[in-house]
Design a protein around this motif. Structure first.
Motif, PDB file in Angstrom:
ATOM      1  N   THR A 142       0.684  -1.442  -0.002  1.00  0.00           N
ATOM      2  CA  THR A 142      -0.237   0.044  -0.006  1.00  0.00           C
ATOM      3  C   THR A 142       1.285   1.059   0.122  1.00  0.00           C
ATOM      4  O   THR A 142       1.704   1.511   0.672  1.00  0.00           O
ATOM      5  N   LEU A 143       0.098   2.137  -0.603  1.00  0.00           N
ATOM      6  CA  LEU A 143       1.243   3.616  -0.998  1.00  0.00           C
ATOM      7  C   LEU A 143       0.793   4.858  -0.283  1.00  0.00           C
ATOM      8  O   LEU A 143      -0.737   4.516  -0.301  1.00  0.00           O
ATOM      9  N   PRO A 144       0.675   5.434   0.456  1.00  0.00           N
ATOM     10  CA  PRO A 144      -0.173   5.873   1.706  1.00  0.00           C
ATOM     11  C   PRO A 144       0.406   7.684   0.883  1.00  0.00           C
ATOM     12  O   PRO A 144       1.300   7.553   0.255  1.00  0.00           O
ATOM     13  N   ASP A 145      -0.714   7.957   1.319  1.00  0.00           N
ATOM     14  CA  ASP A 145      -0.951   9.663   0.891  1.00  0.00           C
ATOM     15  C   ASP A 145      -0.262   9.664  -0.963  1.00  0.00           C
ATOM     16  O   ASP A 145       0.251  10.709  -1.358  1.00  0.00           O
ATOM     17  N   VAL A 146      -1.192   9.181  -1.583  1.00  0.00           N
ATOM     18  CA  VAL A 146      -0.716   8.669  -3.246  1.00  0.00           C
ATOM     19  C   VAL A 146      -1.186  10.834  -3.827  1.00  0.00           C
ATOM     20  O   VAL A 146      -2.604  10.725  -3.843  1.00  0.00           O
ATOM     21  N   GLU A 147      -0.593  11.221  -5.061  1.00  0.00           N
ATOM     22  CA  GLU A 147      -0.930  12.243  -5.201  1.00  0.00           C
ATOM     23  C   GLU A 147      -1.115  11.864  -6.959  1.00  0.00           C
ATOM     24  O   GLU A 147       0.298  11.057  -7.275  1.00  0.00           O
ATOM     25  N   LEU A 148      -1.288  12.370  -7.803  1.00  0.00           N
ATOM     26  CA  LEU A 148      -1.851  12.380  -9.526  1.00  0.00           C
ATOM     27  C   LEU A 148      -1.478  13.418 -10.191  1.00  0.00           C
ATOM     28  O   LEU A 148      -2.815  14.615  -9.309  1.00  0.00           O
ATOM     29  N   PHE A 185      -3.473  12.576 -16.908  1.00  0.00           N
ATOM     30  CA  PHE A 185      -2.543  12.266 -15.242  1.00  0.00           C
ATOM     31  C   PHE A 185      -1.392  12.022 -15.909  1.00  0.00           C
ATOM     32  O   PHE A 185      -0.613  11.463 -16.952  1.00  0.00           O
ATOM     33  N   ASN A 186      -0.091  12.648 -15.137  1.00  0.00           N
ATOM     34  CA  ASN A 186       1.225  11.595 -14.943  1.00  0.00           C
ATOM     35  C   ASN A 186       0.430  10.282 -14.275  1.00  0.00           C
ATOM     36  O   ASN A 186       0.474  10.556 -13.067  1.00  0.00           O
ATOM     37  N   VAL A 187       1.450   9.968 -14.671  1.00  0.00           N
ATOM     38  CA  VAL A 187       1.074   7.901 -14.311  1.00  0.00           C
ATOM     39  C   VAL A 187       1.695   7.921 -12.641  1.00  0.00           C
ATOM     40  O   VAL A 187       2.980   8.658 -12.782  1.00  0.00           O
ATOM     41  N   LEU A 188       1.105   7.045 -12.049  1.00  0.00           N
ATOM     42  CA  LEU A 188       2.155   6.817 -10.574  1.00  0.00           C
ATOM     43  C   LEU A 188       2.943   5.743 -10.901  1.00  0.00           C
ATOM     44  O   LEU A 188       3.458   5.536 -12.333  1.00  0.00           O
ATOM     45  N   GLY A 189       4.430   6.296 -10.368  1.00  0.00           N
ATOM     46  CA  GLY A 189       5.866   6.080 -10.862  1.00  0.00           C
ATOM     47  C   GLY A 189       6.418   7.018 -11.424  1.00  0.00           C
ATOM     48  O   GLY A 189       7.466   6.741 -11.632  1.00  0.00           O
ATOM     49  N   GLY A 190       5.312   8.046 -11.894  1.00  0.00           N
ATOM     50  CA  GLY A 190       6.142   8.846 -12.765  1.00  0.00           C
ATOM     51  C   GLY A 190       7.011  10.656 -12.128  1.00  0.00           C
ATOM     52  O   GLY A 190       7.419   9.763 -10.578  1.00  0.00           O
ATOM     53  N   CYS A 191       7.335  11.315 -12.522  1.00  0.00           N
ATOM     54  CA  CYS A 191       8.430  11.814 -12.198  1.00  0.00           C
ATOM     55  C   CYS A 191       8.019  13.531 -12.497  1.00  0.00           C
ATOM     56  O   CYS A 191       9.012  14.639 -12.854  1.00  0.00           O
ATOM     57  N   HIS A 192       6.484  14.085 -12.165  1.00  0.00           N
ATOM     58  CA  HIS A 192       6.330  15.217 -13.152  1.00  0.00           C
ATOM     59  C   HIS A 192       5.217  15.597 -12.624  1.00  0.00           C
ATOM     60  O   HIS A 192       4.405  15.955 -12.463  1.00  0.00           O
ATOM     61  N   GLY A 193       5.043  15.442 -11.000  1.00  0.00           N
ATOM     62  CA  GLY A 193       3.949  16.359  -9.917  1.00  0.00           C
ATOM     63  C   GLY A 193       3.739  14.314  -8.953  1.00  0.00           C
ATOM     64  O   GLY A 193       2.755  14.670  -7.988  1.00  0.00           O
ATOM     65  N   SER A 194       2.919  13.684  -9.561  1.00  0.00           N
ATOM     66  CA  SER A 194       2.966  12.410  -9.225  1.00  0.00           C
ATOM     67  C   SER A 194       3.474  11.263  -8.645  1.00  0.00           C
ATOM     68  O   SER A 194       4.780  11.929  -8.132  1.00  0.00           O
ATOM     69  N   THR A 195       3.059  11.162  -7.405  1.00  0.00           N
ATOM     70  CA  THR A 195       3.473  10.457  -6.416  1.00  0.00           C
ATOM     71  C   THR A 195       5.196   8.775  -7.274  1.00  0.00           C
ATOM     72  O   THR A 195       4.249   8.146  -7.854  1.00  0.00           O
ATOM     73  N   GLY A 196       5.544   8.870  -6.786  1.00  0.00           N
ATOM     74  CA  GLY A 196       6.452   7.684  -7.527  1.00  0.00           C
ATOM     75  C   GLY A 196       8.045   7.745  -6.955  1.00  0.00           C
ATOM     76  O   GLY A 196       8.400   8.174  -5.953  1.00  0.00           O
TER      77      GLY A 196
END
Length: 357
Positions: A27-33, A88-99
């Motif tokens: 589980t990832l906490p506090d995820v943002e996209l 959306f910037n994908v989960l695991g990305g590096c342009h603002g989403s959680t990664g």
């Protein structure tokens, strides 16, 4: 480009989806996209999914155009005077989403390689959760190329009644061994660089291995014919122009992308297989409820026409379009005048607009 239809122009727009359960069981906490959103608020929604080193800036602006600027926008084939478009910037990305480059509040440090494994299905589930937060409970269409096309395939299977149409460009139902091989070369180039330091590098600028990974990718993204047309063995006293171009691409990737994120997304692509846990590809093909449109591009080494077209033929009522181009895989990012009208014709079918034009 007109700005009258822009909903969210702030490039730092993000949405929190809270705690997120992954396919791996973690589980990832506090995820943002992070996301970009254009178009009239009451218009039908088109969700765009980006490729490996893409981001949420599908449209961008006239000063800083996005990667599908010209295909998507006011009076473009995907017209933001008639559609609301979200990327959306994908989960695991590096342009603002959680990664991997995000701050882990549990450890009070950057995730880096402590970030959990993610899959294409994780990316889709996260975006679905974000759309629910935005109070969007159905979309007219979902479209994407390459990694974005992989997501689009999964959207049609994970949430089959969520959309009317799917547009998959330059992507196959699974990544071939050929594609995995090139991803492996790129990953090893990064990982074997002493400056990588097991993911604990200080700055991307230190990573010569990342440059090599990008150069390797560039060779597969375009055809030998387009390189020959563009460079034709032109050179100066010290370098051929193609060598300078490759060096430039290697330097450029370090300025705009995180190497750890790159590795995670490569691995998610390697594991892409829509038949995983679902039976044979032929059985999976029958599970699509939305209208599936697939597009292949001539000279695409990674995602060949035959594999895309053969699968598409097994999907009820699907349609396939092949684009003649010298650009190879990168054909989905250029020459919109050659194939954009095909998308425009299809995406406008069955549209109900509630807003005033």
């Amino acid at each position: 480009m007109s700005t009258k239809n822009i909903i969210d122009q702030n490039t730092k727009t993000k949405i929190s989806i809270g705690s997120f359960a992954l396919e791996s069981g973690g589980t990832l906490p506090d995820v943002e996209l992070a996301y970009e959103r254009f178009g009239p608020k009451d218009a039908p929604v088109v969700l765009i999914c980006h490729a490996l080193t893409g981001n949420q800036y599908t449209i961008g602006s006239s000063e800083s155009p996005g990667w599908w600027y010209g295909l998507v926008g006011d009076n473009c084939p995907i017209d933001t005077t008639h559609f609301q478009v979200i990327t959306f910037n994908v989960l695991g990305g590096c342009h603002g989403s959680t990664g991997p480059a995000s701050f882990n509040h549990l450890t009070q440090d950057t995730y880096r390689l402590d970030f959990p494994k993610i899959t294409i299905r994780d990316m889709v589930h996260a975006q679905y959760k974000a759309l629910q937060k935005l109070e969007i409970y159905e979309v007219h269409a979902i479209a994407g190329g390459s990694l974005g096309g992989m997501q689009t395939f999964e959207w049609g299977l994970l949430y089959p009644n969520f959309m009317k149409q799917l547009f998959v460009l330059a992507a196959t139902p699974y990544l071939s061994d050929y594609g995995i091989a090139f991803n492996h070369i790129g990953a090893r180039a990064i990982q074997d660089d002493p400056a990588f330091n097991k993911g604990n590098y200080d700055k991307n600028e230190q990573l010569q291995g990342f440059e090599l990974a990008r150069m390797t990718g560039m060779v597969t993204y375009r055809s030998g014919k387009i390189f020959q047309k563009r460079f034709d063995r032109s050179h100066n006293e010290s370098h051929y122009d193609i060598q300078s171009y490759m060096d430039y691409q290697g330097e450029k990737i370090k300025e705009r992308f995180d190497a750890n994120s790159y590795l995670y997304l490569l691995e998610s692509m390697n594991n892409h297989d829509i038949s995983r846990g679902r039976g044979t590809l032929q059985n999976v093909a029958k599970q699509f409820q939305a209208q599936l449109y697939t597009i292949s591009f001539q000279h695409d080494l990674l995602y060949p026409k035959e594999l895309i077209e053969d699968f598409s033929a097994d999907v009820p009522n699907s349609q396939h379009h092949h684009v003649q181009t010298d650009y190879g895989h990168d054909g989905f990012l250029v020459e919109f005048d050659q194939w954009g009208l095909w998308i425009q014709e299809k995406i406008n079918q069955g549209v109900v607009n509630n807003h005033d034009n």
